[in-house]
Design a protein around this motif. Structure first.
Motif, PDB file in Angstrom:
ATOM      1  N   MET A  60       1.016  -1.013  -0.175  1.00  0.00           N
ATOM      2  CA  MET A  60       0.086   0.005   0.032  1.00  0.00           C
ATOM      3  C   MET A  60       0.900   1.289   0.189  1.00  0.00           C
ATOM      4  SD  MET A  60      -3.113   0.959   2.458  1.00  0.00           S
ATOM      5  CE  MET A  60      -3.486   2.676   3.112  1.00  0.00           C
ATOM      6  N   GLY A  61       2.202   1.313   0.647  1.00  0.00           N
ATOM      7  CA  GLY A  61       2.919   2.295   0.882  1.00  0.00           C
ATOM      8  C   GLY A  61       3.259   2.786  -0.387  1.00  0.00           C
ATOM      9  N   GLU A  62       3.898   1.682  -1.095  1.00  0.00           N
ATOM     10  CA  GLU A  62       4.388   1.959  -2.626  1.00  0.00           C
ATOM     11  C   GLU A  62       3.268   2.551  -3.642  1.00  0.00           C
ATOM     12  OE1 GLU A  62       6.793  -1.797  -1.410  1.00  0.00           O
ATOM     13  OE2 GLU A  62       5.636  -1.951  -3.400  1.00  0.00           O
ATOM     14  N   ILE A  63       2.172   2.034  -3.281  1.00  0.00           N
ATOM     15  CA  ILE A  63       0.838   2.741  -4.282  1.00  0.00           C
ATOM     16  C   ILE A  63       0.611   4.113  -4.052  1.00  0.00           C
ATOM     17  CG2 ILE A  63      -1.516   2.584  -4.735  1.00  0.00           C
ATOM     18  CD1 ILE A  63      -1.667  -0.600  -3.942  1.00  0.00           C
ATOM     19  N   LEU A  64       0.820   4.479  -2.556  1.00  0.00           N
ATOM     20  CA  LEU A  64       0.790   5.994  -2.195  1.00  0.00           C
ATOM     21  C   LEU A  64       1.737   6.766  -2.693  1.00  0.00           C
ATOM     22  CD1 LEU A  64      -0.666   5.462   1.433  1.00  0.00           C
ATOM     23  CD2 LEU A  64      -2.029   5.252  -0.624  1.00  0.00           C
ATOM     24  N   GLN A  65       2.899   6.190  -2.635  1.00  0.00           N
ATOM     25  CA  GLN A  65       3.978   6.992  -3.239  1.00  0.00           C
ATOM     26  C   GLN A  65       3.844   7.175  -4.789  1.00  0.00           C
ATOM     27  OE1 GLN A  65       7.453   4.265  -1.533  1.00  0.00           O
ATOM     28  NE2 GLN A  65       7.814   5.678   0.086  1.00  0.00           N
ATOM     29  N   ALA A  66       3.577   6.030  -5.280  1.00  0.00           N
ATOM     30  CA  ALA A  66       3.356   6.085  -6.775  1.00  0.00           C
ATOM     31  C   ALA A  66       2.465   7.456  -7.257  1.00  0.00           C
ATOM     32  CB  ALA A  66       2.993   4.790  -7.424  1.00  0.00           C
ATOM     33  N   ASN A  67       1.512   7.213  -6.534  1.00  0.00           N
ATOM     34  CA  ASN A  67       0.455   8.143  -6.830  1.00  0.00           C
ATOM     35  C   ASN A  67       0.791   9.721  -6.316  1.00  0.00           C
ATOM     36  OD1 ASN A  67      -1.634   6.589  -7.783  1.00  0.00           O
ATOM     37  ND2 ASN A  67      -2.573   6.282  -5.761  1.00  0.00           N
ATOM     38  N   LEU A  68       1.715   9.959  -5.633  1.00  0.00           N
ATOM     39  CA  LEU A  68       2.202  11.085  -5.466  1.00  0.00           C
ATOM     40  C   LEU A  68       3.526  11.565  -6.188  1.00  0.00           C
ATOM     41  CD1 LEU A  68       1.872  11.461  -1.483  1.00  0.00           C
ATOM     42  CD2 LEU A  68       0.577  12.452  -3.096  1.00  0.00           C
ATOM     43  N   LYS A  69       3.815  10.830  -7.181  1.00  0.00           N
ATOM     44  CA  LYS A  69       5.109  11.122  -7.929  1.00  0.00           C
ATOM     45  C   LYS A  69       4.755  12.438  -8.633  1.00  0.00           C
ATOM     46  CE  LYS A  69       8.315   7.981 -10.040  1.00  0.00           C
ATOM     47  NZ  LYS A  69       8.597   7.376  -8.460  1.00  0.00           N
ATOM     48  N   GLY A  70       5.779  13.228  -8.775  1.00  0.00           N
ATOM     49  CA  GLY A  70       5.581  14.496  -9.547  1.00  0.00           C
ATOM     50  C   GLY A  70       5.130  15.637  -8.525  1.00  0.00           C
ATOM     51  N   THR A  71       4.861  15.219  -7.405  1.00  0.00           N
ATOM     52  CA  THR A  71       4.228  16.153  -6.475  1.00  0.00           C
ATOM     53  C   THR A  71       5.361  16.603  -5.466  1.00  0.00           C
ATOM     54  OG1 THR A  71       3.221  14.897  -4.550  1.00  0.00           O
ATOM     55  CG2 THR A  71       1.944  14.956  -6.404  1.00  0.00           C
ATOM     56  N   ALA A  72       5.142  17.701  -4.499  1.00  0.00           N
ATOM     57  CA  ALA A  72       6.006  17.882  -3.354  1.00  0.00           C
ATOM     58  C   ALA A  72       5.997  17.099  -2.347  1.00  0.00           C
ATOM     59  CB  ALA A  72       5.783  19.461  -3.071  1.00  0.00           C
ATOM     60  N   PHE A  73       4.965  16.272  -2.351  1.00  0.00           N
ATOM     61  CA  PHE A  73       4.822  15.534  -1.214  1.00  0.00           C
ATOM     62  C   PHE A  73       5.379  14.261  -1.102  1.00  0.00           C
ATOM     63  CE2 PHE A  73       2.739  13.421   2.396  1.00  0.00           C
ATOM     64  CZ  PHE A  73       2.527  14.389   3.378  1.00  0.00           C
ATOM     65  N   GLN A  74       5.855  13.701   0.044  1.00  0.00           N
ATOM     66  CA  GLN A  74       6.560  12.385   0.344  1.00  0.00           C
ATOM     67  C   GLN A  74       6.231  11.642   1.456  1.00  0.00           C
ATOM     68  OE1 GLN A  74       9.114  11.472  -2.171  1.00  0.00           O
ATOM     69  NE2 GLN A  74       8.988   9.380  -0.938  1.00  0.00           N
ATOM     70  N   PHE A  75       5.848  10.380   0.797  1.00  0.00           N
ATOM     71  CA  PHE A  75       5.580   9.497   2.292  1.00  0.00           C
ATOM     72  C   PHE A  75       6.764   8.590   2.375  1.00  0.00           C
ATOM     73  CE2 PHE A  75       1.487   9.760   3.781  1.00  0.00           C
ATOM     74  CZ  PHE A  75       0.506  10.166   2.743  1.00  0.00           C
ATOM     75  N   TYR A  76       7.096   8.266   3.488  1.00  0.00           N
ATOM     76  CA  TYR A  76       8.341   7.484   4.100  1.00  0.00           C
ATOM     77  C   TYR A  76       7.723   6.273   4.879  1.00  0.00           C
ATOM     78  CZ  TYR A  76      10.989  11.754   2.886  1.00  0.00           C
ATOM     79  OH  TYR A  76      11.559  12.679   2.233  1.00  0.00           O
ATOM     80  N   PRO A  77       8.588   5.420   4.855  1.00  0.00           N
ATOM     81  CA  PRO A  77       8.345   4.006   5.780  1.00  0.00           C
ATOM     82  C   PRO A  77       8.545   4.705   7.255  1.00  0.00           C
ATOM     83  CG  PRO A  77       9.769   3.465   4.117  1.00  0.00           C
ATOM     84  CD  PRO A  77       9.532   4.964   4.103  1.00  0.00           C
ATOM     85  N   ASP A  78       8.042   4.161   8.281  1.00  0.00           N
ATOM     86  CA  ASP A  78       8.072   4.468   9.600  1.00  0.00           C
ATOM     87  C   ASP A  78       9.342   4.330  10.030  1.00  0.00           C
ATOM     88  OD1 ASP A  78       6.552   2.498  12.599  1.00  0.00           O
ATOM     89  OD2 ASP A  78       8.050   4.441  12.491  1.00  0.00           O
ATOM     90  N   PRO A  79       9.858   5.432  10.732  1.00  0.00           N
ATOM     91  CA  PRO A  79      11.517   5.158  10.935  1.00  0.00           C
ATOM     92  C   PRO A  79      11.750   4.766  12.294  1.00  0.00           C
ATOM     93  CG  PRO A  79      10.671   7.521  10.924  1.00  0.00           C
ATOM     94  CD  PRO A  79       9.599   6.689  10.502  1.00  0.00           C
ATOM     95  N   TYR A  80      10.599   4.580  13.224  1.00  0.00           N
ATOM     96  CA  TYR A  80      10.689   4.380  14.595  1.00  0.00           C
ATOM     97  C   TYR A  80      10.281   3.014  14.714  1.00  0.00           C
ATOM     98  CZ  TYR A  80      10.056   9.473  14.321  1.00  0.00           C
ATOM     99  OH  TYR A  80      10.462  10.723  14.046  1.00  0.00           O
ATOM    100  N   THR A  81      10.992   1.988  13.977  1.00  0.00           N
ATOM    101  CA  THR A  81      10.696   0.642  14.103  1.00  0.00           C
ATOM    102  C   THR A  81      10.514  -0.165  15.528  1.00  0.00           C
ATOM    103  OG1 THR A  81      12.922   0.279  13.375  1.00  0.00           O
ATOM    104  CG2 THR A  81      11.246   0.151  11.731  1.00  0.00           C
ATOM    105  N   LYS A  82      11.586   0.488  16.404  1.00  0.00           N
ATOM    106  CA  LYS A  82      11.515  -0.083  17.892  1.00  0.00           C
ATOM    107  C   LYS A  82      10.399   0.297  18.760  1.00  0.00           C
ATOM    108  CE  LYS A  82      16.701  -0.050  18.471  1.00  0.00           C
ATOM    109  NZ  LYS A  82      16.993   0.979  17.675  1.00  0.00           N
TER     110      LYS A  82
END
Ligand SMILES: [Zn+2]
Length: 434
Positions: A334-356
């Motif tokens: 799902m995350g990749e789908i969201l990232q693909a749909n925002l390609k070319g926009t100023a907005f960026q989704f990242y994977p959760d960095p606080y895995t612990k």
């Protein structure tokens, strides 16, 4: 997010500049318009001192529920069921009376047994047909215990003695329970003593809860549902901090509810969702996620295509403006789908960095994710440095409302191929869950 055991200048934003190009590619959507004044209006209503921190069980939580229901009505949503946006349910608060635990007639230390039951009186022995399960050394005691307690069968769970230090904290699971014919008995130890006998009596207090939910029925894929959610409860009135004892919860999670309300309005105006959209404000997240648990129990997980749970998007993420993270990114595509749909926009989704921090299991997406639904939480919360987290200072003036408007737009834009039916996220695999 539950601890395990958690205002600004008005400006109108049209993201035509960025999305126009992507809109040409896909005529189904039009640029989402979110005014920061609308973000401020909803935030100021939910996080006002009048709402007294929206504690579950307080009169103000009902006031907040009515406000949200009013917004869903104004947006033109249909009630999820019946003619009310309020999804009411009852839980029981057990009060232990008698507890006897013997083997061969000899009393065993009652500190080593915890009984979770909705039965006023219970008698269990070898002939009672209980399933016997274990929580072994190294396993996650609380999430395993929670899933056993939610399982629809009578179970005795043997808990490895390496967890003796935390064993007593399992009583937190019986603070309030759903009405159920099934009982779960936790026993500290690796074996059941021969000739064991367990007898308990309990009295129960009923507690009433309300989720708030509305839908936009789909068209060609109306049997498939996409959920946008947040939680509307918070901590209420507590220990004064600098003379302020109201825990307004402007970020946690009035920010998520603001997004849910504005997304409902947006998609209603768009009026072209092929899949059915469900907008829900959960109650009781701070005290154990009971609202989302109850909601999830009423749904058939197979009909849910995706869940966007929105939690604490009021401050900038660790990457700055125009960005947010998705919990459990690796569990589905799902995350990749969201990232693909925002390609070319100023907005960026990242994977959760606080895995612990185990965030994937600590918010309202967890119940549906355990049932295989691609259910993720979107947040900007800097878990290692969120100064107002669960503080009386979590107020609208600490939020970046312009950035919140950007995040809400990005959620709408990134969800478009899931809403239209073009993309279907992969399911959460049971083996990937802890
Ligand atoms: Zn929260």
């Amino acid at each position: 997010m539950y601890k395990f055991l958690c205002s600004s200048a008005v400006a109108l934003f049209i993201i035509a500049a960025t999305t126009t190009c992507s809109v040409q590619k896909n005529s189904a959507t039009s640029p989402m318009v979110v005014s920061t004044s609308e973000v401020a209006r909803v935030e100021n209503a939910l996080a006002s001192d009048e709402m007294r921190g929206r504690k579950t069980g307080s009169p103000e939580i009902d006031k907040a529920a009515d406000f949200i229901a009013g917004e869903f009505k104004k947006a033109g949503l249909q009630p999820l069921a019946g003619d009310s946006y309020l999804q009411e349910f009852v839980m029981l608060r057990p009060r232990l009376g008698e507890l006897k635990y013997t083997a061969g007639g000899i009393d065993i230390d009652r500190k080593n047994i915890i009984v979770i039951t909705g039965q006023a009186s219970l008698n269990v022995d070898e002939k009672s047909g209980y399933t016997v399960a274990t929580i072994s050394a190294g396993e996650n005691l609380f999430s395993k215990a929670q899933s056993f307690a939610a399982a629809k069968k009578n179970t005795i769970v043997l808990v490895d003695t390496s967890m003796s230090k935390n064993f007593a904290r399992l009583t937190g699971l019986k603070r309030q329970i759903f009405r159920s014919p099934f009982s779960t008995i936790f026993i500290l130890g690796s074996t059941l003593p021969n000739g064991f006998k367990i007898t308990t009596t309990h009295s129960f207090e009923e507690i009433r809860f309300k989720n708030v939910a509305g839908i936009l029925p789909g068209r060609s894929r109306k049997g498939e549902q996409v959920i946008f959610s947040g939680h509307y409860d918070h901590l209420g009135v507590g220990k004064p901090e600098a003379g302020d004892s109201i825990y307004n919860g402007a970020n946690d999670d009035a920010a998520g509810i603001t997004a849910v309300i504005l997304l409902a309005d947006h998609f209603k105006k768009l009026g072209n969702n092929e899949r059915t959209l469900v907008f829900v404000a959960f109650t009781a997240e701070e005290i154990g996620g009971f609202g989302s648990q109850y909601f999830s129990q009423q749904m058939n997980p197979a009909t849910i295509t995706a869940m966007f749970n929105i939690e604490m998007i009021g401050t900038e993420s660790k990457w700055g403006k125009n960005s947010a993270f998705i919990t459990g990114f690796e569990k589905t595509n799902m995350g990749e789908i969201l990232q693909a749909n925002l390609k070319g926009t100023a907005f960026q989704f990242y994977p959760d960095p606080y895995t612990k921090e185990n965030l994937f299991y600590r918010s309202d997406n967890a119940t549906l994710a355990r049932l295989g639904v691609p259910a993720h939480t979107i947040s900007t919360s800097k878990m290692d440095s969120e100064p107002n987290y669960h503080k009386a200072s979590d107020e609208v003036k600490t939020l970046d409302l312009d950035n919140m408007a950007q995040i809400i737009k990005a959620i709408a834009e990134s969800s478009r191929t899931i809403v239209s039916g073009r993309d279907t996220p992969s399911r959460v695999k049971a083996e990937s869950l802890q």
